[in-house]
Scaffold this motif. Structure first.
Motif, PDB file in Angstrom:
ATOM      1  N   GLN A  87     101.514  12.177 106.521  1.00  0.00           N
ATOM      2  CA  GLN A  87     101.694  11.710 107.892  1.00  0.00           C
ATOM      3  C   GLN A  87     101.544  10.200 107.893  1.00  0.00           C
ATOM      4  O   GLN A  87     100.640   9.669 107.269  1.00  0.00           O
ATOM      5  N   SER A  88     102.413   9.512 108.579  1.00  0.00           N
ATOM      6  CA  SER A  88     102.452   8.057 108.662  1.00  0.00           C
ATOM      7  C   SER A  88     103.868   7.635 108.356  1.00  0.00           C
ATOM      8  O   SER A  88     104.816   8.388 108.598  1.00  0.00           O
ATOM      9  N   ALA A  89     104.032   6.434 107.795  1.00  0.00           N
ATOM     10  CA  ALA A  89     105.362   6.012 107.380  1.00  0.00           C
ATOM     11  C   ALA A  89     105.861   6.935 106.276  1.00  0.00           C
ATOM     12  O   ALA A  89     105.075   7.574 105.567  1.00  0.00           O
ATOM     13  N   ILE A  90     107.170   7.013 106.122  1.00  0.00           N
ATOM     14  CA  ILE A  90     107.741   7.853 105.069  1.00  0.00           C
ATOM     15  C   ILE A  90     107.318   7.288 103.712  1.00  0.00           C
ATOM     16  O   ILE A  90     107.584   6.133 103.395  1.00  0.00           O
ATOM     17  N   PRO A  91     106.634   8.092 102.896  1.00  0.00           N
ATOM     18  CA  PRO A  91     106.113   7.560 101.635  1.00  0.00           C
ATOM     19  C   PRO A  91     107.200   7.475 100.562  1.00  0.00           C
ATOM     20  O   PRO A  91     108.186   8.198 100.582  1.00  0.00           O
ATOM     21  N   LYS A  92     106.968   6.573  99.649  1.00  0.00           N
ATOM     22  CA  LYS A  92     107.825   6.452  98.475  1.00  0.00           C
ATOM     23  C   LYS A  92     107.007   6.895  97.268  1.00  0.00           C
ATOM     24  O   LYS A  92     105.905   6.385  97.033  1.00  0.00           O
ATOM     25  N   LYS A  93     107.527   7.847  96.521  1.00  0.00           N
ATOM     26  CA  LYS A  93     106.798   8.371  95.377  1.00  0.00           C
ATOM     27  C   LYS A  93     106.984   7.423  94.194  1.00  0.00           C
ATOM     28  O   LYS A  93     108.094   7.241  93.700  1.00  0.00           O
ATOM     29  N   LEU A  94     105.890   6.822  93.744  1.00  0.00           N
ATOM     30  CA  LEU A  94     105.965   5.887  92.627  1.00  0.00           C
ATOM     31  C   LEU A  94     105.925   6.607  91.294  1.00  0.00           C
ATOM     32  O   LEU A  94     106.609   6.236  90.351  1.00  0.00           O
ATOM     33  N   ASN A  95     105.083   7.638  91.210  1.00  0.00           N
ATOM     34  CA  ASN A  95     105.022   8.499  90.020  1.00  0.00           C
ATOM     35  C   ASN A  95     104.396   9.815  90.434  1.00  0.00           C
ATOM     36  O   ASN A  95     104.191  10.066  91.622  1.00  0.00           O
ATOM     37  N   GLY A  96     104.083  10.664  89.460  1.00  0.00           N
ATOM     38  CA  GLY A  96     103.571  11.989  89.776  1.00  0.00           C
ATOM     39  C   GLY A  96     102.245  11.993  90.495  1.00  0.00           C
ATOM     40  O   GLY A  96     101.877  12.990  91.119  1.00  0.00           O
ATOM     41  N   GLN A  97     101.495  10.880  90.459  1.00  0.00           N
ATOM     42  CA  GLN A  97     100.169  10.839  91.066  1.00  0.00           C
ATOM     43  C   GLN A  97     100.016   9.764  92.131  1.00  0.00           C
ATOM     44  O   GLN A  97      98.921   9.618  92.688  1.00  0.00           O
ATOM     45  N   THR A  98     101.057   9.027  92.423  1.00  0.00           N
ATOM     46  CA  THR A  98     100.922   7.887  93.325  1.00  0.00           C
ATOM     47  C   THR A  98     102.056   7.852  94.340  1.00  0.00           C
ATOM     48  O   THR A  98     103.228   8.012  93.979  1.00  0.00           O
ATOM     49  N   VAL A  99     101.678   7.659  95.607  1.00  0.00           N
ATOM     50  CA  VAL A  99     102.669   7.472  96.667  1.00  0.00           C
ATOM     51  C   VAL A  99     102.385   6.150  97.362  1.00  0.00           C
ATOM     52  O   VAL A  99     101.242   5.668  97.393  1.00  0.00           O
ATOM     53  N   GLU A 100     103.426   5.575  97.942  1.00  0.00           N
ATOM     54  CA  GLU A 100     103.322   4.274  98.596  1.00  0.00           C
ATOM     55  C   GLU A 100     103.812   4.380 100.034  1.00  0.00           C
ATOM     56  O   GLU A 100     104.856   4.975 100.306  1.00  0.00           O
TER      57      GLU A 100
END
Length: 253
Positions: A164-177
């Motif tokens: 929930q919030s801004a649409i996240p960007k998946k950086l890798n399998g363990q990290t979202v931005e």
């Protein structure tokens, strides 16, 4: 009459400038990194860049609401990799962090705040929720850019249910931005929220201990009550007359 009108106009301008005066600074960016641990702690790193247009107060501060969390530890503030002297205190259910840095005219200052949030993940049957106000509400000046990353432990890979919030960007399998694409106006915060499958994190925060303690206390209370009722029943039975013929029980009752 004309002089009175000019005088009133000057007064109105002066009052308007005093009421709507802006602080002579803004945040060029506030970037936040949240590193979720296997025990549910959140290790948080805030990088704040101030841009000062003119001389300003030397005092910098940050306060964090303690509602819904156990406590905040491991607090530090650095500038250019060098630790600064800080003062911390808990007041009005807030964790306060204060430090000073002189501002001599136009200047750019970048500070890194590090701290650990204990008990900040909410547990629900439907899913455990990491919810954090990454950019604090109540700031008096705008924030031009905001970037928030959330890193979660390996055992949560494949168990993210929702964001929930801004649409996240998946950086890798363990990290979202999460990137807020517009400047944050004064007093406008930015929250992020990630929901995981319930029960995977090994959370042992104070709230859990309180719940467990309550359950244990209730269980012990029920056991004691049951034992008391049983004792009264046995005492009552021991005072009953012995059956001579056809009675229930037996000798020694």
């Amino acid at each position: 009459m004309k002089k009175i009108a000019i005088f009133l106009m000057l007064v109105l301008i002066a009052v308007s400038e005093s009421v709507f005066a802006k602080d002579p600074f803004h945040w060029e960016f506030i970037n936040v990194e949240i590193d979720l641990q296997e025990n549910g702690d959140m290790v948080v790193k805030e990088t704040q860049q101030y841009v000062f247009d003119s001389a300003y107060s030397d005092l910098r501060y940050r306060w964090i609401p303690l509602d819904g969390i156990d406590r905040i530890t491991d607090i530090s503030v650095t500038e250019g990799g060098k630790p600064l002297n800080i003062k911390t205190d808990i007041e009005s259910d807030r964790q306060w962090i204060q430090w000073t840095r002189p501002v001599n005219g136009p200047d750019i200052q970048t500070f890194v705040l590090n701290y650990r949030v204990i008990g900040g993940v909410a547990m629900h049957k439907e899913g455990d929720v990491l919810h954090w106000t990454a950019v604090f509400k109540g700031h008096s000046a705008p924030v031009n850019a905001t970037n928030v990353t959330v890193k979660y432990p390996l055992n949560l890979v494949g168990h993210v249910q929702s964001y929930q919030s801004a649409i996240p960007k998946k950086l890798n399998g363990q990290t979202v931005e999460f990137v807020y694409e517009k400047p944050l106006l004064a007093n406008q915060g930015f929250d992020v929220s990630v929901t995981f499958t319930s029960g995977i994190l090994n959370m042992q925060n104070d709230k859990n201990h309180e719940v467990v303690t309550k359950k244990v206390s209730i269980g012990l209370g029920l056991m004691l009550l049951s034992g008391l009722v049983g004792s009264l029943y046995v005492t009552k039975q021991s005072h009953r007359p012995v059956a001579i013929e056809g009675g229930e029980g037996g000798a020694g009752v």
